[in-house]
Design an enzyme around this catalytic site. Structure first.
Site, PDB file in Angstrom:
ATOM      1  N   HIS A   1       0.833  -1.220   0.000  1.00 41.55           N
ATOM      2  CA  HIS A   1       0.000   0.000   0.000  1.00 41.55           C
ATOM      3  C   HIS A   1       0.863   1.264   0.000  1.00 41.55           C
ATOM      4  O   HIS A   1       0.527   2.260   0.644  1.00 41.55           O
ATOM      5  CB  HIS A   1      -0.947   0.017   1.198  1.00 41.55           C
TER       6      HIS A   1
ATOM      7  N   ASN B   1     -10.178  -3.048   2.421  1.00 41.29           N
ATOM      8  CA  ASN B   1      -9.913  -2.929   0.994  1.00 41.29           C
ATOM      9  C   ASN B   1     -11.207  -2.588   0.261  1.00 41.29           C
ATOM     10  O   ASN B   1     -12.265  -2.473   0.873  1.00 41.29           O
ATOM     11  CB  ASN B   1      -9.340  -4.238   0.433  1.00 41.29           C
TER      12      ASN B   1
END
Length: 527
Positions: A75, A148
Site C-alpha cells: 500500500h 480494501n
C-alpha cells in the site's frame, strides 16, 4: 489553458493568495537562526573550496539526506483525506462503542486509499486491489478499520502473506514484475480464485477512489453494554455510484496522469464536492456461526446478503484535504489492533496476523513513538500508561508519573469495564491445512449470477491477457483451477490463451535511430 486549471494544479497559487498581504517569513535554519544568503555557498574565493563552517549548507544538506523514510512494504502509493462519520441508525443493541453512541453523533476520521503492490511512484490506474483504511478518533481511543475495496482476499492464513506479497512484487534478480511469480502462487493456492476473479472483473480498476466501495473484509465481534456479543462485517457503499475504468482508459491514464486517483480526490474536496460513503454492518450470532455451512471467519468468502442483510449505520464524509502530504498521509499509520471497547477481533486467521504485523511495521517505518505523531495521536482520549522514552519522544513523556505497575502512587489504573468479551474455544493445537476449504462454490456464483455475459467475456479476456505471459505449465495449472469453478470459465480462458500462444512475438516498440551528425571533428572536439 493556464487560466482554466484545477485546484490541485493551482495549489501554490492558492497558498500565496491565502497569505494575502503578509510579508514573506524570515528564512531560517532548522534551529531558527536567520539565513543571510540561500543561493551561494561559503567558499574561499569565487573558485575556492567550501568551508565546514558553512552551517547553512550543512544544515540544509544533512536534513535533505534524511528526508525519505522507508515506504510502506504494501500500500505504498496512496491518497488521504479527512472528514467525519455521522451515526444515522441506532446499533447500540449490538455495540457499546462510543462511536455508535447515538443518532447524529459525529466522530472525526482520517481515510487513506491506496493500491497494494506498486511502489510510491506507481500509477493509480493499475489492476490491483485498493486499500480503504479509516481511522476514527473516538473518546475511547482510535478505532482503525483497515480494509480494501473488496470483501474478500487472496489467502485465508496470515502465514502466507509475506510470500503472497513477494509474488506480487519484483523478481529478486531482474527487479521486474514477473507473471511467473504471480500466477505460480495463485495457481498453487486455489483459495485465491475468488479474489482473482474479482480483481480481473470490471471492478479491478476503479475510476479513482471516490467511485468504489470499501469493506472491513474480516469478521469482527461487536459487544453491547450488557456484555452480549455478535459477529459482524463492515461495508462502505459509495454514494457517488460505482464506476470503473476500461483497460484502454486505465493504460492511457497510467501514461498521461499516473496520479489520476489522487488528483481526482483532491480536486473534488477542494471544490466542495465532498465524497461520502454509507456504512453498513452484517450481523451473525454465535449460534448461527456454529452451524454456518462454511467457516464464517474465512477471508476468501462472503456472507450471503440474503441470509445476513446489510444494516445501515451511518455516513462517512470527506471534507478536508491534507495540509501537508508527508505529515498527514505518508506518516498516517493504521493498526487493526486499535479497537475501542465494543469492537473486538474474531478468530479470523488473517485478522489475527494483522493485529501484530501492522503496528510492528509502523514501529520500523516511523519509530516506536509513532502514536505521538499528530495524525496518529488519539487526541480525543487521554493517553496514560507505563510506556516511556524511545526515539523521537515528542510529548512530556508523562512527566514524573510512576513508570511501573502496580504502584501505590495514584498512577493509571486498569478498568474492568474495558475487559474483553469472554469467549470459549476448545480444540487440538496443530497446524490445520485449510487449502481445500471449498474454494469454488462462491466463485461459481460470482461468475454465473453476479456477472452478466459481457462482464464474463471481459473477465476472461483480462485474465488471459495477463496469464499469457506466464510459462505454459503455470497456465495449465491456472486454467484447471478456473475449470473447477465452471468448465466454461476455464475453456474460455484456454481458448484465448491458445490464440495468444499461436501468435509470433511482435516488436511493437517504435524507435528513433541516431544517425551520424554533420559536425566536423574539430566541432565535435569542442562539444
Amino acid at each position: 489553458m493556464a487560466d482554466n486549471r484545477d485546484p490541485a494544479s493551482d495549489q501554490m497559487k492558492h497558498w500565496k493568495e491565502q497569505r494575502a498581504a503578509q510579508k514573506p517569513d524570515v528564512l531560517t535554519t532548522g534551529g531558527g537562526n536567520p539565513v543571510g544568503d540561500k543561493l551561494n555557498s561559503l567558499t574561499v574565493g569565487p573558485r575556492g573550496p567550501l568551508l565546514v563552517q558553512d552551517v547553512v549548507f550543512t544544515d540544509e544538506m544533512a536534513h535533505f539526506d534524511r528526508e525519505r523514510i522507508p515506504e510502506r512494504v504494501v500500500h505504498a502509493k496512496g491518497a488521504g483525506a479527512f472528514g467525519y462519520f455521522e451515526v444515522t441508525h441506532d446499533i447500540t443493541r449490538y455495540s457499546k462503542a462510543k462511536v455508535f453512541e447515538h443518532i447524529g453523533k459525529r466522530t472525526p476520521i482520517a481515510v487513506r486509499f491506496s493500491t497494494v503492490a506498486g511502489e510510491s511512484g506507481s500509477a493509480d490506474t493499475v489492476r490491483d486491489p485498493r486499500g480503504f483504511a479509516v481511522k476514527f478518533y473516538t473518546e475511547d481511543g482510535n478505532w482503525d478499520l483497515v480494509g480494501n475495496n473488496t470483501p474478500i482476499f487472496f489467502i485465508r492464513d496470515a502465514l502466507l502473506f509475506p510470500s503472497f506479497i513477494h509474488s506480487q512484487k519484483r523478481n529478486p534478480q531482474t527487479h521486474l514484475k514477473d507473471p511467473d511469480m504471480v500466477w505460480d502462487f495463485w495457481s498453487l493456492r486455489p483459495e485465491s480464485l475468488h479474489q482473482v476473479s474479482f480483481l480481473f472483473s470490471d471492478r479491478g480498476i476503479p475510476d479513482g477512489h471516490r467511485h468504489m466501495n470499501g469493506y472491513g473484509s474480516h469478521t469482527f465481534k461487536l459487544v453491547n453494554a450488557n456484555g452480549e456479543a455478535v459477529y459482524c462485517k463492515f461495508h462502505y457503499k459509495t454514494d457517488q455510484g460505482i464506476k470503473n475504468l476500461s483497460v484502454e482508459d486505465a493504460a492511457r491514464l497510467a501514461h498521461e496522469d499516473p496520479d489520476y486517483g489522487l488528483r481526482d480526490l483532491f480536486n473534488a474536496i477542494a471544490t466542495g464536492n465532498y465524497p461520502s460513503w454509507t456504512l453498513y454492518i452484517q450481523v451473525m450470532t454465535f449460534s448461527e456461526a456454529e452451524i454456518f455451512p462454511f467457516n464464517p471467519f474465512d477471508l476468501t468468502k462472503v456472507w450471503p446478503h440474503g441470509d445476513y442483510p446489510l444494516i445501515p449505520v451511518g455516513k462517512l464524509v470527506l471534507n478536508r484535504n491534507p495540509v501537508n502530504y508527508f505529515a498527514e498521509v505518508e506518516q498516517l499509520a493504521f493498526d487493526p489492533s486499535n479497537m475501542p471497547p465494543g469492537i473486538e477481533p474474531s478468530p479470523d486467521k488473517m485478522l489475527q496476523g494483522r493485529l501484530f504485523a501492522y503496528p510492528d511495521t509502523h514501529r520500523h517505518r516511523l519509530g516506536p513513538n509513532y502514536l505521538q505523531i499528530p495524525v496518529n495521536c488519539p487526541y480525543r482520549a487521554r493517553v496514560a500508561n507505563y510506556q516511556r522514552d524511545g526515539p523521537m519522544c515528542m510529548m512530556d513523556n508523562q512527566g514524573g508519573a510512576p513508570n511501573y505497575y502496580p504502584n501505590s502512587f495514584s498512577a493509571p489504573e486498569h478498568q474492568p469495564s474495558a475487559l474483553e468479551h469472554r469467549t470459549h474455544f476448545s480444540g487440538d493445537v496443530q497446524r490445520f491445512n485449510s487449502a481445500n476449504d471449498d474454494n469454488v462454490t462462491q466463485v461459481r456464483t460470482f461468475y454465473l449470477k453476479v456477472l452478466n455475459e459481457e462482464q464474463r467475456k471481459r473477465l476472461c479476456e483480462n485474465i488471459a491477457g495477463h496469464l499469457k505471459d506466464a510459462q505454459l505449465f503455470i497456465q495449465k495449472k491456472a486454467v484447471k483451477n478456473f475449470s473447477d469453478v465452471h468448465p466454461e470459465y476455464g475453456s474460455r480462458i484456454q481458448a484465448l490463451l491458445d490464440k495468444y500462444n499461436e501468435e509470433k512475438p511482435k516488436n511493437a516498440v517504435h524507435t528513433y535511430v541516431q544517425h551520424g551528425s554533420h559536425l566536423s571533428a574539430r566541432e565535435k572536439a569542442n562539444l
